[in-house]
Scaffold this active site. Structure first.
Site, mmCIF file in Angstrom:
data_model
loop_
_atom_site.group_PDB
_atom_site.id
_atom_site.type_symbol
_atom_site.label_atom_id
_atom_site.label_comp_id
_atom_site.label_asym_id
_atom_site.label_seq_id
_atom_site.Cartn_x
_atom_site.Cartn_y
_atom_site.Cartn_z
ATOM 1 N N ASP A 52 -3.829 14.859 21.103
ATOM 2 C CA ASP A 52 -2.224 14.799 20.409
ATOM 3 C C ASP A 52 -2.884 15.434 19.176
ATOM 4 O O ASP A 52 -2.228 15.978 18.245
ATOM 5 C CB ASP A 52 -2.615 12.744 20.322
ATOM 6 C CG ASP A 52 -1.470 12.971 21.346
ATOM 7 O OD1 ASP A 52 -1.253 13.268 22.465
ATOM 8 O OD2 ASP A 52 -0.885 11.554 21.007
ATOM 9 N N ARG A 57 3.093 17.156 22.368
ATOM 10 C CA ARG A 57 2.288 18.470 23.375
ATOM 11 C C ARG A 57 1.068 18.065 22.734
ATOM 12 O O ARG A 57 0.699 18.356 21.910
ATOM 13 C CB ARG A 57 3.266 20.344 23.038
ATOM 14 C CG ARG A 57 4.191 20.556 24.107
ATOM 15 C CD ARG A 57 4.992 21.675 24.543
ATOM 16 N NE ARG A 57 4.263 22.174 25.376
ATOM 17 C CZ ARG A 57 4.921 22.408 26.293
ATOM 18 N NH1 ARG A 57 6.296 23.430 25.799
ATOM 19 N NH2 ARG A 57 4.705 23.252 27.577
ATOM 20 N N ASP A 60 0.624 -1.171 0.445
ATOM 21 C CA ASP A 60 -0.282 -0.138 0.106
ATOM 22 C C ASP A 60 0.584 1.057 0.435
ATOM 23 O O ASP A 60 0.333 2.497 -0.665
ATOM 24 C CB ASP A 60 -1.000 0.427 0.847
ATOM 25 C CG ASP A 60 -2.149 -0.886 1.421
ATOM 26 O OD1 ASP A 60 -2.140 -1.020 -0.221
ATOM 27 O OD2 ASP A 60 -2.221 -2.118 2.233
ATOM 28 N N GLY A 61 2.138 1.103 0.414
ATOM 29 C CA GLY A 61 2.554 2.364 0.477
ATOM 30 C C GLY A 61 3.313 3.085 -0.607
ATOM 31 O O GLY A 61 3.691 4.488 -1.007
ATOM 32 N N THR A 74 -9.606 2.021 6.779
ATOM 33 C CA THR A 74 -8.803 0.995 7.064
ATOM 34 C C THR A 74 -7.786 1.326 7.275
ATOM 35 O O THR A 74 -6.589 -0.023 7.556
ATOM 36 C CB THR A 74 -9.419 0.199 5.298
ATOM 37 O OG1 THR A 74 -9.079 0.779 4.690
ATOM 38 C CG2 THR A 74 -10.753 -0.618 5.723
ATOM 39 N N ALA A 75 -7.112 2.067 6.901
ATOM 40 C CA ALA A 75 -5.085 2.440 7.496
ATOM 41 C C ALA A 75 -5.662 3.253 8.945
ATOM 42 O O ALA A 75 -4.720 2.575 9.946
ATOM 43 C CB ALA A 75 -4.768 3.148 6.562
ATOM 44 N N TYR A 76 -4.651 4.660 9.201
ATOM 45 C CA TYR A 76 -4.465 4.894 9.955
ATOM 46 C C TYR A 76 -4.866 5.386 11.029
ATOM 47 O O TYR A 76 -5.788 4.679 12.029
ATOM 48 C CB TYR A 76 -3.358 5.900 9.869
ATOM 49 C CG TYR A 76 -2.915 6.702 11.078
ATOM 50 C CD1 TYR A 76 -3.174 6.014 12.466
ATOM 51 C CD2 TYR A 76 -2.048 8.292 11.098
ATOM 52 C CE1 TYR A 76 -2.226 6.598 13.313
ATOM 53 C CE2 TYR A 76 -1.533 8.346 12.081
ATOM 54 C CZ TYR A 76 -1.808 8.142 13.022
ATOM 55 O OH TYR A 76 -0.919 9.015 14.257
ATOM 56 N N ASN A 132 -5.737 8.666 1.456
ATOM 57 C CA ASN A 132 -5.927 7.925 2.473
ATOM 58 C C ASN A 132 -6.671 9.251 3.760
ATOM 59 O O ASN A 132 -7.438 9.011 3.858
ATOM 60 C CB ASN A 132 -4.416 7.342 3.612
ATOM 61 C CG ASN A 132 -4.825 6.303 2.864
ATOM 62 O OD1 ASN A 132 -5.383 5.076 2.105
ATOM 63 N ND2 ASN A 132 -3.172 5.272 3.426
HETATM 64 P P1 NAP Z 1 3.561 2.437 5.726
HETATM 65 O O1 NAP Z 1 4.344 1.261 6.771
HETATM 66 O O2 NAP Z 1 3.530 2.191 3.982
HETATM 67 O O3 NAP Z 1 1.809 1.652 6.499
HETATM 68 C C1 NAP Z 1 1.286 1.783 7.000
HETATM 69 C C2 NAP Z 1 0.344 0.540 7.594
HETATM 70 O O4 NAP Z 1 -0.690 0.358 6.702
HETATM 71 C C3 NAP Z 1 1.116 -1.314 6.105
HETATM 72 O O5 NAP Z 1 0.364 -2.351 6.005
HETATM 73 C C4 NAP Z 1 0.399 -0.913 5.263
HETATM 74 O O6 NAP Z 1 0.695 -1.599 4.095
HETATM 75 C C5 NAP Z 1 -1.122 -0.044 5.581
HETATM 76 N N1 NAP Z 1 -2.242 0.788 4.589
HETATM 77 C C6 NAP Z 1 -1.643 1.707 4.100
HETATM 78 N N2 NAP Z 1 -2.725 2.614 3.265
HETATM 79 C C7 NAP Z 1 -3.919 1.022 3.459
HETATM 80 C C8 NAP Z 1 -4.973 1.163 3.540
HETATM 81 N N3 NAP Z 1 -5.998 2.662 2.947
HETATM 82 N N4 NAP Z 1 -6.006 0.278 4.258
HETATM 83 C C9 NAP Z 1 -5.044 -0.468 4.751
HETATM 84 N N5 NAP Z 1 -3.985 -0.412 5.153
HETATM 85 C C10 NAP Z 1 -3.461 1.088 4.320
HETATM 86 O O7 NAP Z 1 3.198 3.478 6.831
HETATM 87 P P2 NAP Z 1 3.198 5.487 6.212
HETATM 88 O O8 NAP Z 1 4.581 4.894 5.063
HETATM 89 O O9 NAP Z 1 3.942 6.479 7.756
HETATM 90 O O10 NAP Z 1 2.337 5.762 5.832
HETATM 91 C C11 NAP Z 1 1.978 5.027 4.625
HETATM 92 C C12 NAP Z 1 -0.003 5.136 5.426
HETATM 93 O O11 NAP Z 1 0.394 4.181 5.816
HETATM 94 C C13 NAP Z 1 -0.482 6.472 6.284
HETATM 95 O O12 NAP Z 1 -1.769 7.300 5.163
HETATM 96 C C14 NAP Z 1 -1.185 6.301 7.028
HETATM 97 O O13 NAP Z 1 -2.611 5.950 6.922
HETATM 98 C C15 NAP Z 1 -0.675 4.579 7.352
HETATM 99 N N6 NAP Z 1 -0.469 5.243 8.876
HETATM 100 C C16 NAP Z 1 -0.969 4.028 10.149
HETATM 101 C C17 NAP Z 1 -0.297 4.163 11.647
HETATM 102 C C18 NAP Z 1 -1.055 3.531 12.476
HETATM 103 O O14 NAP Z 1 -1.695 2.600 11.952
HETATM 104 N N7 NAP Z 1 -0.909 3.357 13.449
HETATM 105 C C19 NAP Z 1 0.276 4.527 11.812
HETATM 106 C C20 NAP Z 1 0.845 5.763 10.524
HETATM 107 C C21 NAP Z 1 0.580 5.605 8.945
HETATM 108 P P3 NAP Z 1 1.092 -2.617 3.183
HETATM 109 O O15 NAP Z 1 1.836 -3.204 4.200
HETATM 110 O O16 NAP Z 1 0.732 -2.653 2.158
HETATM 111 O O17 NAP Z 1 1.985 -1.463 2.713
#
Ligand code: NAP
Length: 266
Positions: A152, A133, A50-51, A163-165, A123
């Site tokens: 925060d 802070r 996804d990234g 489905t992501a963050y 996303n």
């Molecule tokens: P990343 O390592 O590229 O992504 C973190 C996880 O989120 C990976 O497992 C990725 O899948 C998954 N993901 C991304 N888009 C998704 C979607 N639409 N639905 C379900 N899962 C998804 O992290 P990054 O480079 O920091 O940021 C890319 C995305 O990661 C951001 O847009 C954000 O949504 C997400 N993220 C999540 C968290 C959290 O869950 N705590 C924190 C920061 C960012 P793959 O393994 O296939 O790459």
């Protein structure tokens, strides 16, 4: 007429091997294969997780061309095709046996005391404190005050990004056929001192969300768009809305959103 396909891959060994194999197969069928974006390309193939998919879309500046993902990553919510099914995909593509999912982007207009900048997210847009802070935000929707948020920060996500963050932060998974914006708070404070909503808030796609940071200590707001951090001096206002720009995501014709959710999350 020459038919051009652009392949964008991350640098993981499995992805590079898949790119090599795919290039060979497509060239043997008469396609011109490019690794940089060509304006006449008919399809973009993103290889990775996804990234990588998010990066491809941002690097190619939100192309109007259909995009398909081959998953060599971990989760793979956007990339629909396994490297083992490349032949099946090529057959389906040549026969027009696929669907195109239109994914609307969030628009974010970020204004400082000097300039405004426009950004787009697949996303989400995250607004949070840069220095660990508490941040304080005046939240308005369609120019009407909703709350003074303290905590925060907050995530404003698309249905696709739900489905992501957003999900990790306690937000709801949204059916991809719905058109809305979801605001999910990050550690909201809800005490006698500060009052913030503690659950996600759902806004219609026509809403305009205004985030006005209140600076108590320093210039400490961080904006994260699809995982990429952006820092600006003295942000006065962030306006978030559903844009008119869509990503055309190619899915295999048996794709079904909720089966995919169960398969990936349970
Ligand atoms: P990343 O390592 O590229 O992504 C973190 C996880 O989120 C990976 O497992 C990725 O899948 C998954 N993901 C991304 N888009 C998704 C979607 N639409 N639905 C379900 N899962 C998804 O992290 P990054 O480079 O920091 O940021 C890319 C995305 O990661 C951001 O847009 C954000 O949504 C997400 N993220 C999540 C968290 C959290 O869950 N705590 C924190 C920061 C960012 P793959 O393994 O296939 O790459």
């Amino acid at each position: 007429m020459r038919r051009i396909i652009t392949i964008n891959s991350n640098q993981v060994v499995k992805s590079l091997e898949t790119r090599k194999l795919l290039t060979k197969k497509l060239q043997s069928m008469g396609f011109e294969v490019r690794y940089d974006f060509h304006p006449d390309t008919e399809l973009i193939i993103s290889i990775g997780g996804d990234g990588s998919f998010l990066k491809t879309i941002h690097d190619f500046d939100f192309p109007d061309v259909p995009v398909v993902g081959i998953n060599t990553g971990h989760l793979g919510f956007f990339p629909d095709i396994s490297p083992d099914n490349i032949d099946t995909f090529i057959d389906a593509y040549l026969n027009g046996d696929f669907i195109v999912q239109n994914i609307p982007l969030l628009g974010a207009s970020i204004c400082t005391d000097k300039h405004c900048f426009d950004m787009f997210a697949i996303n989400e847009v995250v607004v949070k404190g840069d220095k660990s802070r508490t941040i304080h935000i005046n939240l308005k929707v369609n120019d009407k005050h909703v709350e003074k948020f303290s905590g925060d920060g907050m995530i404003i996500s698309t249905p696709t990004g739900s489905t992501a963050y957003n999900y990790a932060a306690g937000g709801s998974i949204v059916d991809s056929s719905l058109s809305l914006m979801q605001l999910t708070p990050l550690y909201p404070i809800n005490t006698n001192a500060y009052r913030s909503f503690t659950s996600s808030i759902i806004f219609s796609r026509d809403s305009v969300i205004n985030i006005e940071p209140e600076y108590r200590f320093d210039n400490s707001i961080l904006i994260v768009v699809d995982g990429v951090e952006h820092r600006y001096n003295q942000i006065s206002d962030i306006r978030i809305y559903t844009s008119d720009i869509y990503i055309k995501l190619v899915r295999m014709s048996n794709y079904e959103f909720w089966s995919r959710v169960s398969e990936k999350f349970l």
